[in-house]
Design a protein around this motif. Structure first.
Motif: not given
Length: 339
Positions: A74-83
């Motif tokens: 979900f967080l990745r789908d928001l556009g957040l990178s691993e860091s």
């Protein structure tokens, strides 16, 4: 689990002893192994994994498929990178426990409406401690309703402050009511555009620190009404340290020659940097006066409000040939470079 944390995560024995306490009931390393493997598969290195586990060792008890994988996705789908995801986890301990649809999505939507953009929400998610911890139903909605319906403050005026200070509305409703009461005691009208900024700065200054500033300024000659008036005009000055406040007030009184009442009336003076603006500009104007190049027309309080560019154009450049020291004063203060 102490030995496991040392060997699998790289913690020191003392750190492992501390972080193993929430894991004492585990009878196997199956879940911790799965969690660590998952985090490595997401691109997290050993040092980052140690930070995450240090923040909440209970992560090693989580079910990867039910708890971790959906949140990371979900967080990745928001556009957040691993860091970015790691920053969000470290700033919002327990976020990996929240249900995506029942908790994270409602908070995301509410904050997006309040702050005006998804980008700003994600910025605070990564940088603001416990940003996603407050309940929409128990905290955010009641606080907004109180400010809007009982205080009569338009939501847009609230949003302006929240864009830089979202934690103001994330506190318990009774705490927010107490802050509003303190702002009322200062005589700040709730209709004023400065009301929410006053509430925000009061939140960051304890009653003890606030009273210490009242007593401090009383010793310099301010009455309680003058203190309240100064705060109503420029509430942010009460967030200043006592030492900085003392140095500024002493300079204005002992060097510039202002009275305490004048400073109370022009409390915006306390916001200017002593080293980068007040002192160098005072030295420039005094040097010009000593050489008969400035009659003193134009109040120093007004001169302080000029931008650096305007000040240099008006008071320095016309005299740079006859008084080159003026540029030196500003260079030393770091105001101009190579002009």
């Amino acid at each position: 689990m102490v030995k496991y944390l040392v060997n699998s995560c790289g913690f020191s024995p003392s750190e492992a002893a501390k972080f193993s306490k929430p894991l004492a009931h585990l009878r196997s390393t199956e879940k911790p192994d799965a969690v660590l493997n998952f985090m490595r598969s997401q691109g997290l290195g050993g040092a980052v994994i140690r930070k995450v586990i240090s923040a909440d060792p209970r992560y090693l008890r989580y079910n990867v498929e039910k708890n971790l994988a959906p949140k990371f996705q979900f967080l990745r789908d928001l556009g957040l990178s691993e860091s970015d995801i790691v920053d969000a986890i470290l700033k919002n301990h327990g976020i990996l426990l929240f249900n995506v649809q029942r908790s994270i999505v409602p908070k995301l939507e509410m904050w997006e409406g309040l702050l005006g953009s998804r980008e700003l929400v994600l910025k605070h998610l990564k940088k603001t401690t416990r940003f996603f911890h407050s309940s929409v139903e128990k905290t955010l909605h009641p606080n907004l309703k109180f400010l809007r319906d009982e205080c009569g403050i338009p939501e847009e005026r609230v949003s302006v402050v929240l864009r830089s200070h979202p934690k103001l509305i994330s506190q318990k409703p009774e705490s927010l009511r107490a802050l509003v009461a303190r702002a009322d005691e200062l005589g700040m009208p709730r209709q004023s555009r400065m009301f929410m900024w006053t509430v925000n700065i009061i939140q960051r200054v304890s009653k003890e620190r606030f009273e210490a500033k009242v007593e401090f300024m009383r010793r310099f000659g301010w009455s309680e009404s003058e203190f309240s008036s100064a705060v109503r005009k420029v509430p942010t000055f009460i967030g200043m340290s006592l030492d900085m406040l003392r140095r500024k007030v002493e300079f204005f009184i002992n060097v510039v020659g202002y009275t305490p009442s004048f400073i109370a009336d022009k409390s915006y003076l306390l916001l200017f940097s002593l080293q980068k603006r007040v002192i160098p500009r005072f030295r420039v104007t005094e040097m010009l006066k000593s050489k008969g190049l400035w009659t003193g027309q134009g109040k120093f309080s007004c001169i302080l409000t000029l931008s650096d560019t305007k000040f240099i154009e008006k008071f320095v450049l016309p005299h740079k040939e006859n008084v080159p020291e003026l540029l030196d004063i500003l260079r030393v203060a770091g105001v101009c470079k190579g002009k």
